[in-house]
Enzyme design. Structure first.
Site, mmCIF file in Angstrom:
data_model
loop_
_atom_site.group_PDB
_atom_site.id
_atom_site.type_symbol
_atom_site.label_atom_id
_atom_site.label_comp_id
_atom_site.label_asym_id
_atom_site.label_seq_id
_atom_site.Cartn_x
_atom_site.Cartn_y
_atom_site.Cartn_z
ATOM 1 N N SER A 22 2.789 -13.709 -0.392
ATOM 2 C CA SER A 22 2.180 -12.541 0.256
ATOM 3 C C SER A 22 0.662 -12.636 0.270
ATOM 4 O O SER A 22 -0.011 -11.738 0.774
ATOM 5 C CB SER A 22 2.625 -11.248 -0.444
ATOM 6 O OG SER A 22 2.308 -11.296 -1.826
ATOM 7 N N ASN A 109 4.331 -6.018 -11.722
ATOM 8 C CA ASN A 109 4.929 -4.785 -11.194
ATOM 9 C C ASN A 109 4.034 -3.565 -11.385
ATOM 10 O O ASN A 109 3.862 -2.756 -10.473
ATOM 11 C CB ASN A 109 6.301 -4.545 -11.830
ATOM 12 C CG ASN A 109 7.257 -5.686 -11.511
ATOM 13 O OD1 ASN A 109 6.943 -6.559 -10.711
ATOM 14 N ND2 ASN A 109 8.420 -5.686 -12.146
ATOM 15 N N THR A 154 0.275 25.176 30.858
ATOM 16 C CA THR A 154 1.548 25.096 30.136
ATOM 17 C C THR A 154 2.504 24.402 31.109
ATOM 18 O O THR A 154 2.405 24.613 32.328
ATOM 19 C CB THR A 154 2.114 26.481 29.745
ATOM 20 O OG1 THR A 154 2.371 27.203 30.942
ATOM 21 C CG2 THR A 154 1.124 27.270 28.890
ATOM 22 N N HIS A 155 3.363 23.560 30.577
ATOM 23 C CA HIS A 155 4.257 22.752 31.433
ATOM 24 C C HIS A 155 3.462 21.905 32.418
ATOM 25 O O HIS A 155 3.961 21.563 33.489
ATOM 26 C CB HIS A 155 5.252 23.627 32.199
ATOM 27 C CG HIS A 155 5.894 24.689 31.358
ATOM 28 N ND1 HIS A 155 7.022 24.468 30.602
ATOM 29 C CD2 HIS A 155 5.511 25.968 31.105
ATOM 30 C CE1 HIS A 155 7.324 25.577 29.949
ATOM 31 N NE2 HIS A 155 6.419 26.501 30.226
ATOM 32 N N SER A 276 -11.029 -3.990 36.335
ATOM 33 C CA SER A 276 -9.796 -4.717 36.640
ATOM 34 C C SER A 276 -10.140 -6.137 37.038
ATOM 35 O O SER A 276 -11.158 -6.386 37.681
ATOM 36 C CB SER A 276 -9.071 -4.005 37.786
ATOM 37 O OG SER A 276 -8.219 -4.912 38.456
ATOM 38 N N ASN A 284 -11.001 1.814 34.311
ATOM 39 C CA ASN A 284 -9.813 2.226 33.575
ATOM 40 C C ASN A 284 -10.145 2.817 32.200
ATOM 41 O O ASN A 284 -11.039 2.334 31.516
ATOM 42 C CB ASN A 284 -8.877 1.031 33.391
ATOM 43 C CG ASN A 284 -8.357 0.503 34.725
ATOM 44 O OD1 ASN A 284 -8.188 1.281 35.678
ATOM 45 N ND2 ASN A 284 -8.134 -0.790 34.808
ATOM 46 N N GLU A 289 -5.726 4.995 26.610
ATOM 47 C CA GLU A 289 -4.353 4.465 26.639
ATOM 48 C C GLU A 289 -3.992 3.803 25.316
ATOM 49 O O GLU A 289 -2.862 3.913 24.830
ATOM 50 C CB GLU A 289 -4.204 3.463 27.783
ATOM 51 C CG GLU A 289 -4.329 4.121 29.154
ATOM 52 C CD GLU A 289 -4.520 3.089 30.249
ATOM 53 O OE1 GLU A 289 -3.623 2.259 30.437
ATOM 54 O OE2 GLU A 289 -5.567 3.096 30.908
ATOM 55 N N TYR A 316 11.514 -2.066 -10.145
ATOM 56 C CA TYR A 316 10.884 -2.902 -9.129
ATOM 57 C C TYR A 316 11.903 -3.812 -8.449
ATOM 58 O O TYR A 316 12.786 -4.375 -9.100
ATOM 59 C CB TYR A 316 9.767 -3.770 -9.742
ATOM 60 C CG TYR A 316 9.119 -4.660 -8.695
ATOM 61 C CD1 TYR A 316 8.091 -4.174 -7.884
ATOM 62 C CD2 TYR A 316 9.571 -5.953 -8.463
ATOM 63 C CE1 TYR A 316 7.524 -4.958 -6.892
ATOM 64 C CE2 TYR A 316 9.014 -6.754 -7.471
ATOM 65 C CZ TYR A 316 7.992 -6.247 -6.689
ATOM 66 O OH TYR A 316 7.446 -7.025 -5.706
ATOM 67 N N GLN A 321 7.513 -5.447 -1.745
ATOM 68 C CA GLN A 321 6.400 -6.223 -1.179
ATOM 69 C C GLN A 321 6.234 -5.931 0.318
ATOM 70 O O GLN A 321 5.172 -6.149 0.881
ATOM 71 C CB GLN A 321 6.646 -7.720 -1.396
ATOM 72 C CG GLN A 321 5.538 -8.613 -0.897
ATOM 73 C CD GLN A 321 5.697 -10.039 -1.398
ATOM 74 O OE1 GLN A 321 5.552 -10.299 -2.584
ATOM 75 N NE2 GLN A 321 6.011 -10.963 -0.506
ATOM 76 N N LYS A 324 3.219 -3.641 2.159
ATOM 77 C CA LYS A 324 1.798 -3.913 2.409
ATOM 78 C C LYS A 324 1.429 -4.070 3.867
ATOM 79 O O LYS A 324 0.415 -3.544 4.321
ATOM 80 C CB LYS A 324 1.371 -5.147 1.627
ATOM 81 C CG LYS A 324 1.136 -4.777 0.197
ATOM 82 C CD LYS A 324 0.999 -5.962 -0.697
ATOM 83 C CE LYS A 324 1.513 -5.615 -2.063
ATOM 84 N NZ LYS A 324 2.978 -5.346 -2.079
HETATM 85 N N1 ARG Z 1 3.543 -9.651 -4.433
HETATM 86 C C1 ARG Z 1 4.395 -8.752 -5.152
HETATM 87 C C2 ARG Z 1 4.483 -7.427 -4.391
HETATM 88 O O1 ARG Z 1 3.752 -7.255 -3.494
HETATM 89 C C3 ARG Z 1 3.856 -8.524 -6.505
HETATM 90 C C4 ARG Z 1 4.890 -8.153 -7.513
HETATM 91 C C5 ARG Z 1 5.781 -9.247 -7.793
HETATM 92 N N2 ARG Z 1 6.627 -8.926 -8.896
HETATM 93 C C6 ARG Z 1 7.712 -9.628 -9.157
HETATM 94 N N3 ARG Z 1 8.437 -9.246 -10.152
HETATM 95 N N4 ARG Z 1 8.050 -10.659 -8.398
HETATM 96 O O2 ARG Z 1 5.286 -6.609 -4.675
#
Ligand code: ARG
Length: 465
Positions: A22, A109, A154-155, A276, A284, A289, A316, A321, A324
């Site tokens: 990640s 965690n 309205t409408h 355009s 535009n 938009e 957990y 994950q 994010k």
């Molecule tokens: N990258 C993980 C997350 O975003 C961090 C926590 C990972 N914990 C684990 N027990 N693998 O959640």
């Protein structure tokens, strides 16, 4: 070599690595992660698990890592799975063996929960600030000439004339609820998860209350399992952004309509419109938009988060994950919309003559005629019917409404309702759309705006180590 290599004989498959890493997106959270780690280091000192000298070494390594990220020179190693492991690996390189003590009594965690909470907490304030600024811009644009008016709909059918200032203020009031929601989300989530460990706390003498205080949380968790599995605050922020995004999309749609030749009420500045590639005459309103279109992803991100959370067993799970990308995406994109839309409104040229002509549509005086009859003592339903008959006759015969009214015995005395601006002026009740009611609304606005600014300031100053 991964941080858990002690337990394993074989290294992770490539496909799993690519699925589970990640760092590519959570590196955006480096500052918050470092803030959490600094507090944890001080907590370890307080617990007698690190000496001041050791802590000093780790803290300067953390500073160095921050500088590397700030300057964009942090070098990710192949084994850096996420931002937490990347920072810990680098701290150990920089500080030597003492760096290996950083993760004492902590799990990724509780670490990731702390990091994300710090991010959400900052984002809530930053967004609230920009939402309120947009609301203030709307008020300023309206107030810059409070005599302008247009039809209210309205409408999407012409209903009654309204001041432009009142119309724009309607959006500003909606935005004040977004500000309030963001501040409330921040208030509710301001509980530290640090010290919960993997899920059950630790045997080491760490005090979660101490680090909570250092990090500016109102208190620390009461239940370690809740602390590491709770992502309500992510879902709440995503809802706040989705609701805000819906408001912004309605404003966007309105600008699209106003700037069309069919309405012709407004033009956006050249710097807030696009041309355009094929049609030379086009100007535009893409900004409007995109403000409308971005709502799709905000609602999608909220949905993603709720579905990820649904049915998850305590505590957990790696599913978490998945919080994010939606979070970072919504925060980043709604900021783009807020800034661009504020600029677009500041660049708005309002075509008073066109809007006013539309707002002088005589049929919009129909309710005024009915209300004059009510003042004469007639029941409203009866008044409605008399005026309705006159409207019907005008529509069917093609004679002007004014002429029909002048020729209708019950109504003839009230042709003054057709004077320019008359029906707008008569919208005088509290909170109404005319110039008589406007000053009180302005005054109320100023009080509410000041109150929200003050709350923002309190939230902002009460935080960070
Ligand atoms: N990258 C993980 C997350 O975003 C961090 C926590 C990972 N914990 C684990 N027990 N693998 O959640």
């Amino acid at each position: 070599m991964t941080l858990w290599h002690g337990r394993f004989e074989e290294s992770m498959a490539d496909s799993l690595w690519r699925l589970s890493e990640s760092f590519s997106f959570d590196q955006a959270l480096y500052r918050q992660d470092l803030t959490g780690s600094r507090a944890h280091v001080r907590g370890l000192v307080e617990a007698g698990l690190l000496t001041d000298v050791e802590a000093g070494e780790i803290l300067s390594a953390l500073d160095e890592v921050e500088a590397e990220f700030d300057q964009g020179v942090f070098a990710r190693q192949a084994t850096d799975e996420d931002i937490h492991m990347a920072i810990e690996r680098r701290v150990t390189e920089l500080a030597g063996s003492v760096g290996a003590k950083l993760h004492t009594g902590r799990s990724r965690n509780d670490q990731v929960a702390t990091t994300v909470k710090l991010f959400v907490r900052d984002a809530a304030i930053d967004l609230a600030d920009h939402v309120l600024s947009l609301a203030e811009t709307l008020m300023e644009v309206g107030e810059s000439d409070p005599t302008r008016y247009l039809p209210g709909y309205t409408h999407l059918q012409r209903a009654q004339p309204v001041l432009l200032a009142h119309h724009l203020a309607a959006h500003a009031w909606g935005l004040t609820r977004d500000v309030d929601r963001l501040l409330e989300t921040r208030r509710r989530m301001n509980v530290s998860p640090l010290g919960a460990g993997a899920l059950a706390g630790t045997s080491l003498p760490l005090d979660p209350g101490y680090t909570a205080q250092l990090l500016g949380f109102d208190r620390s968790f009461a239940n370690s399992m809740d602390a590491v599995s709770d992502r309500d605050y992510v879902a709440e922020l995503l809802f706040d952004v989705a609701m805000l995004g819906v408001h912004l999309s309605r404003m966007g749609e309105e600008l699209v309509l106003w700037t069309s030749a069919e309405f012709g009420f407004a033009t956006l500045g050249d710097d807030f419109t696009t041309g355009s590639s094929m049609l030379p005459q086009k100007k535009n309103s893409d900004v409007a938009e995109l403000a409308r279109g971005k709502a799709g992803r905000f609602i999608g991100n909220l949905t993603t988060m709720l579905v990820v959370l649904k049915g998850l067993p305590l505590a957990y799970n790696r599913d978490l994950q998945e919080d994010k990308e939606p979070l970072l995406d919504s925060v980043r994109n709604v900021r783009l919309v807020l800034d661009a839309l504020a600029g677009a409104y500041r660049s708005l040229i309002f075509h008073q003559a066109t809007a006013q002509a539309a707002a002088e549509d005589p049929y919009m005086a129909a309710i005024d005629l009915a209300e004059r009859l009510v003042e004469e003592g007639r029941p409203f339903r009866e008044a409605h019917e008399i005026v309705g008959r006159a409207v019907g006759e005008s529509v069917r015969s093609g004679r002007s409404f004014r002429d029909v009214v002048a020729a209708t015995p019950e109504l003839a005395a009230h042709v003054a309702v057709f004077a320019p601006g008359a029906t707008l002026r008569s919208r005088s009740s509290r909170g109404g759309a005319g110039p008589v009611a406007w000053p009180l609304q302005q005054e109320t606005w100023r009080m509410v705006d000041e109150g929200l600014r003050a709350r923002l300031e309190v939230a902002r100053t009460g935080e960070d180590v």
